[in-house]
Design an enzyme around this catalytic site. Structure first.
Site, PDB file in Angstrom:
ATOM      1  N   ILE A 129      76.265  80.692  73.561  1.00 37.44           N
ATOM      2  CA  ILE A 129      75.346  79.796  73.069  1.00 37.44           C
ATOM      3  C   ILE A 129      74.456  80.383  72.034  1.00 37.44           C
ATOM      4  O   ILE A 129      73.601  81.512  72.379  1.00 37.44           O
ATOM      5  CB  ILE A 129      74.566  79.266  74.460  1.00 37.44           C
ATOM      6  N   LYS A 181      67.517  76.899  73.709  1.00 38.80           N
ATOM      7  CA  LYS A 181      66.689  75.520  73.918  1.00 38.80           C
ATOM      8  C   LYS A 181      67.287  74.338  73.064  1.00 38.80           C
ATOM      9  O   LYS A 181      67.507  73.363  73.573  1.00 38.80           O
ATOM     10  CB  LYS A 181      65.187  75.907  73.145  1.00 38.80           C
ATOM     11  N   THR A 182      67.717  74.630  71.815  1.00 39.15           N
ATOM     12  CA  THR A 182      68.446  73.640  71.251  1.00 39.15           C
ATOM     13  C   THR A 182      69.738  73.241  71.869  1.00 39.15           C
ATOM     14  O   THR A 182      69.972  72.069  71.699  1.00 39.15           O
ATOM     15  CB  THR A 182      68.563  74.007  69.664  1.00 39.15           C
ATOM     16  N   GLN A 221      70.743  69.588  72.889  1.00 34.01           N
ATOM     17  CA  GLN A 221      72.139  68.828  72.566  1.00 34.01           C
ATOM     18  C   GLN A 221      72.889  68.159  73.490  1.00 34.01           C
ATOM     19  O   GLN A 221      73.163  67.023  73.626  1.00 34.01           O
ATOM     20  CB  GLN A 221      73.010  69.753  71.592  1.00 34.01           C
ATOM     21  N   LYS A 275      81.660  77.736  70.738  1.00 32.69           N
ATOM     22  CA  LYS A 275      82.164  76.302  70.913  1.00 32.69           C
ATOM     23  C   LYS A 275      81.205  75.264  70.401  1.00 32.69           C
ATOM     24  O   LYS A 275      79.944  75.321  70.698  1.00 32.69           O
ATOM     25  CB  LYS A 275      82.753  75.970  72.152  1.00 32.69           C
ATOM     26  N   GLY A 276      81.621  74.064  69.763  1.00 32.42           N
ATOM     27  CA  GLY A 276      80.686  73.134  69.681  1.00 32.42           C
ATOM     28  C   GLY A 276      79.909  72.437  70.808  1.00 32.42           C
ATOM     29  O   GLY A 276      80.516  72.226  72.082  1.00 32.42           O
ATOM     30  N   PHE A 284      74.776  60.661  64.529  1.00 35.22           N
ATOM     31  CA  PHE A 284      75.881  60.082  65.589  1.00 35.22           C
ATOM     32  C   PHE A 284      77.120  59.689  64.834  1.00 35.22           C
ATOM     33  O   PHE A 284      78.057  59.256  65.572  1.00 35.22           O
ATOM     34  CB  PHE A 284      75.346  59.086  66.631  1.00 35.22           C
ATOM     35  N   GLY A 288      77.541  69.546  70.157  1.00 37.30           N
ATOM     36  CA  GLY A 288      76.894  68.578  69.966  1.00 37.30           C
ATOM     37  C   GLY A 288      77.345  67.192  70.604  1.00 37.30           C
ATOM     38  O   GLY A 288      76.548  66.425  70.539  1.00 37.30           O
ATOM     39  N   GLU A 289      78.605  67.078  71.167  1.00 34.80           N
ATOM     40  CA  GLU A 289      79.199  66.033  71.493  1.00 34.80           C
ATOM     41  C   GLU A 289      79.807  65.965  72.952  1.00 34.80           C
ATOM     42  O   GLU A 289      79.767  64.889  73.406  1.00 34.80           O
ATOM     43  CB  GLU A 289      80.431  65.501  70.593  1.00 34.80           C
TER      44      GLU A 289
HETATM   45 MO1  MOS Z   1      80.124  63.400  65.051  1.00 35.15          MO
HETATM   46  S1  MOS Z   1      80.852  61.364  65.823  1.00 35.15           S
HETATM   47  O1  MOS Z   1      81.737  63.889  64.635  1.00 35.15           O
HETATM   48  O2  MOS Z   1      79.381  62.947  63.715  1.00 35.15           O
END
Ligand code: MOS
Length: 694
Positions: free
Chosen positions: A585, A589-590, A594, A657-658, A241, A660-661
């Protein structure tokens, strides 16, 4: 031979899934070099002052003790960490166990090193420290502080276009509010850990890190040795994180401890030390002013952020960034200030700035929608930014309207009645709220190596990281598709500084950055294979130009339903529907996992997560997972999240595009807006614990 052509995108199972569930995946603390001893830190119980004496007589009597290392006998670092070093960012400039000074409660004062973990724990517990205690400085939570030199990845701390304050003063409809957020701490399942082993002047460091190369660079700098003398290994990370994206003192101090005792040393932070050893998201005061015409056109946005930082370092939480570009508005002013305090240095935590910033901006937009008596989606569409008005660039692609439309339809938004408390279900108050999600698409240079082995398999390597996000899996998919090989003929390896360079797995950029390097290296390798080259061995570097032509963002729309007990005021999130547009994408699944994980974290931000302090002593009082609450299964409803179709050939070679966040942006606002809709009470403090709803 069966050929993999459409492997990218498919929701295949994780290629490392079996290793993970059978215990075959080795995390940093699980490496056992010959002769390994265990280090346990003892920490300061005061927040400011000096160590007067350390009595280790009792600790020394613990059987199996190897050494007690304190500032009096610990080897010294070669230099003060440089927070602006782009090749490997230290998390803080203060280096503990080097002198008698105390800067924050929980600061490491020394290490008990022993043959077993339990002996080290026992000895650490028997060290007695005397302090000359001084009064700590805690932030009072009010506006003030100083302007930081820098902020975030690229942006200045302050910005202004048009005349926001003038336009606000003359606006027909206004919202002006202050919002407060508690400090949050990263609590990945795997605590940060390092194992250091010296062979002569060569160091092998197993470290739980989001950035193999950054760790190697910063550790070498602290030890005053060339980077080539350090090898960093980290095949698996158990969540991070952001807290493992900077290099923290335990990483180079483990190496110094190993030098001091002449044996390999393992140091794993305890859960309480995770609250003081590797950054946090600081508490915040955010002040927002919105001005609009009676018809709902935004005429002014003012967004200010205030947060505490440590005495030595500057960490401005970049919360004001979304306000600069999310809506079309001629007059926008943003401002960021920091207040030095006797706390640890904050750092990036999942969607730094964007998670807290969208939370507040999107609550303020909901407040404006009510002031205008306008549907919140209509308000957002009325102010839809067709281009990035801050960067003055076109978006490479933007499918936010589709996100609003599809998520609203699946959620059933049309059935919502706008009036607060108008949607009861039996005794329960039901509320529906929505918010926009946004996160920039970042990218950095990366490289990868592809070798065709004699058994017909391809070995693809790069020094990237897998935080549990699926890096192993998507890189294997990209390689298999590009090489036109079946998945099982591709072996992808990461997590070793002997491999070609990859950037930090932060800022949601691994898929785009490392993915492009893997793809281009594999394209070259495939060409050589097609030409009949016998021993294919290709290394390819992808350089990212400094000046990007397009403004690149992923967007989303988050919808939440809450149920509030009218008497007890407990809030339960009962439904979430979210749509995201994030280009191509790579693994259905992953990718789903996320964004779902981000949503879970956002529900935690809305309702639960809060680091509490005893303000008189500047000490954390809930540094454990019994008292620091994160959502558990019972707190989380069925989450309906999906991706709208979006093709973006401009964003990067992968068209991705990302992801994860972005899931953690907007969602806390959607929950807050739903709580207002359910109860008629607007809570402007996060987390929205029950007493704030009374
Ligand atoms: Mo993320 S907070 O850029 O690891």
């Amino acid at each position: 031979m069966a050929v993999a052509t459409d492997v990218v995108g498919e929701g295949i199972d994780r290629v490392d899934g079996r290793a993970k569930v059978t215990g075959g995946a080795r995390y940093a603390a699980e490496f056992n070099p010959e002769g390994l001893v265990h280090a346990v830190a003892f920490v300061s119980t005061v927040a400011k002052g000096r160590v007067v004496s350390i009595d280790d007589a009792e600790a020394r009597r613990v059987p199996g003790l190897v050494a007690i290392l304190t500032h009096e006998n610990m080897p010294k670092v070669a230099k003060k960490p440089d927070m602006h070093d782009k090749k490997g960012k230290p998390g803080q400039t203060m280096v503990p166990i080097q002198g008698a000074e105390v800067w924050y409660a929980g600061q490491y004062l020394g290490l008990a090193v022993a043959e077993t973990l339990s002996a080290a724990e026992e000895a650490a517990g028997k060290v007695r420290v005397q302090y000359a205690e001084e009064k700590p400085q805690m932030w009072d939570g009010e506006a003030g502080g100083k302007k930081p030199e820098k902020m975030g990845r690229t942006d200045p701390p302050d910005s202004s276009r048009g005349d926001a304050d003038g336009a606000f003063a003359g606006a027909e409809v206004t919202v002006e509010q202050s919002y407060r957020m508690a400090q949050e701490n990263h609590n990945p399942m795997e605590m940060s850990a390092a194992v250091a082993a010296w062979q002569g002047d060569q160091l092998t460091l197993y470290s739980a890190t989001q950035w193999i190369y950054g760790c190697r660079h910063a550790v070498a700098a602290e030890l005053g040795i060339p980077e080539e003398k350090v090898r960093v290994i980290c095949p698996f990370v158990g969540g991070a994180f952001g807290c493992k994206g900077s290099v923290w003192p335990h990483e180079y101090l483990t190496a110094l401890a190993a030098k001091a005792v002449g044996r390999p040393v393992r140091w794993m932070l305890t859960r309480p030390q995770m609250f003081t050893g590797c950054g946090m998201r600081p508490a915040m005061l955010q002040q927002v002013k919105l001005g609009a015409t009676a018809g709902g056109k935004l005429t002014a946005i003012v967004h200010e952020n205030y947060n505490p930082t440590s005495l030595e370092d500057s960490w401005p939480e970049p919360s004001v960034e979304p306000a600069r570009m999310l809506y079309s508005c001629e007059n926008v002013r943003t401002q960021t200030r920091i207040v030095p305090s006797t706390i640890i240095t904050p750092c990036q935590m999942r969607a730094p700035g964007h998670a807290p910033g969208t939370t507040v901006l999107e609550v303020a937009m909901d407040e404006l929608a009510y002031a205008l008596k306008m549907d919140p989606i209509e308000l957002r569409l009325k102010n839809y930014a067709e281009r990035d008005e801050h960067e003055k660039k076109a978006f490479s692609s933007k499918s936010l309207k589709e996100c609003y439309r599809q998520a609203a339809e699946r959620f059933g938004w049309a059935k919502r009645t706008m009036e607060p408390m108008s949607m009861r279900d039996g005794n329960e108050l039901v509320g529906w709220g929505m918010a926009t999600a946004v996160y920039p698409t970042n990218r950095e240079s990366a490289s990868a190596r592809v070798r065709m082995l004699s058994d017909g398999t391809a070995l693809v390597t790069t020094a990237s990281q897998d935080l549990g996000t699926g890096t192993y899996t998507i890189m294997t998919q990209i390689a298999a598709e590009t090489l036109r090989l079946p998945l099982e003929k591709v072996k992808f390896e990461l997590g070793n500084s002997a491999f070609p360079k990859s950037p930090v797995s932060g800022g949601s950029q691994t898929a785009a950055s490392t993915g492009a390097a893997v793809k281009l290296a594999c394209m070259k390798a495939r060409e050589q294979m097609d030409q009949g080259v016998k021993s294919v061995d290709v290394t390819h570097d992808v350089e990212v130009p400094d000046d990007e032509k397009w403004s690149t963002y992923a967007f989303g729309a988050q919808f939440a339903e809450v149920r509030v007990d009218p008497d007890l005021r407990t809030v339960r999130v009962s439904r979430v529907t979210s749509a995201f547009a994030a280009g191509r994408i790579l693994n259905a699944k992953t990718a789903h996992s996320q964004v779902m994980g981000g949503i879970v974290m956002g529900i935690g931000m809305a309702l639960l997560e809060e680091t509490r302090f005893d303000p008189r002593r500047a000490k954390i009082t809930n540094d454990n997972l019994a008292d620091y609450l994160v959502p558990v299964n019972k707190d989380i409803p069925e989450i309906d999240c999906f991706f709208v179709k979006e093709e973006d050939p401009r964003v990067n070679e992968m068209g991705c595009k990302g992801i994860g966040e972005i899931g953690v942006t907007g969602i806390a606002a959607a929950v807050n807006n739903a709580v207002f809709h359910a109860t008629g009470k607007r809570v402007r403090e996060f987390p929205m614990t029950v007493e704030k709803l009374m």
